[in-house]
Design a protein around this motif. Structure first.
Motif: not given
Length: 157
Positions: A25-31, A68-83
Motif C-alpha cells: 500500500a505504501v509503495t503504491i501511495a508513494v509512486s 517514514v511509514a515506508w521505513s518502519f514497514v521495511f524494518r518490520s519485514i527485515k529478516l530476523q533470527n527466529v528460534a
C-alpha cells in the motif's frame, strides 16, 4: 508447549503478512504521490499566495510521512533470527540415551526458549508495524488537507 509454539509462529506469520500488505500500500501511495507532486510543483513553485505556501508545506509533510511509514514497514519485514525447533540427529539421540520423561522435559525447555525468542521478536515487529500504521494515518490526514487546499487553490485561480 508444542501447540503454544505453533500459535506463536502463526501469530508472527500473520503480523508478517500485515507488514507486507502495508508495504504494498505504501509503495503504491508513494509512486502515485510522486506523480501528483510533479504536477503540483509545476503549478505552485515558487508559491505566490498563502494557500500555495500551505500546499507546499502539506505536500512535503505528506511525502515525509509516507517515507517514514515506508521505513518502519521495511524494518518490520527485515529478516530476523527466529528460534526454530531442532530436528536433527541430536534430538533422536536425546530420546535414545535418556528416559522418556527426561527427554520430554528437555524438549519442553527447548520449546519454551523458542517461544520466548519468538515473543520478543513479535513485540519488536509489532512496534514497527504500529509506527508504520501511525505514519500511514498521518500521511492520509496530511494528504486529505493537501487535496482540500489543492481544490481551493484551483477554484480560486
Amino acid at each position: 508447549m508444542k501447540d503454544q509454539h505453533t500459535e506463536e509462529r502463526d501469530r508472527f506469520t500473520r503480523l508478517e503478512d500485515k507488514s507486507i500488505k502495508y508495504l504494498g500500500a505504501v509503495t503504491i501511495a508513494v509512486s502515485a504521490y510522486t506523480f501528483l507532486i510533479r504536477w503540483v510543483a509545476e503549478q505552485t513553485l515558487p508559491p505566490q499566495t498563502g494557500i500555495e505556501r500551505l500546499l507546499v508545506i502539506f505536500m512535503v509533510t505528506t511525502f515525509l510521512a509516507l517515507i517514514v511509514a515506508w521505513s518502519f514497514v521495511f524494518r518490520s519485514i527485515k529478516l530476523q533470527n527466529v528460534a526454530r525447533m531442532p530436528y536433527d540427529d541430536a534430538v533422536l539421540e536425546m530420546f535414545k540415551n535418556n528416559n522418556a520423561a527426561s527427554a520430554y522435559v528437555a524438549l519442553a525447555e527447548r520449546y519454551g526458549e523458542a517461544i520466548s525468542v519468538r515473543q520478543k521478536e513479535y513485540c519488536k515487529k509489532l512496534a514497527y508495524v504500529e509506527k508504520a500504521y501511525t505514519g500511514i494515518f498521518l500521511a492520509g490526514l496530511s494528504f486529505s488537507i493537501f487535496i482540500f487546499l489543492l481544490v481551493v487553490n484551483e477554484w480560486i485561480n
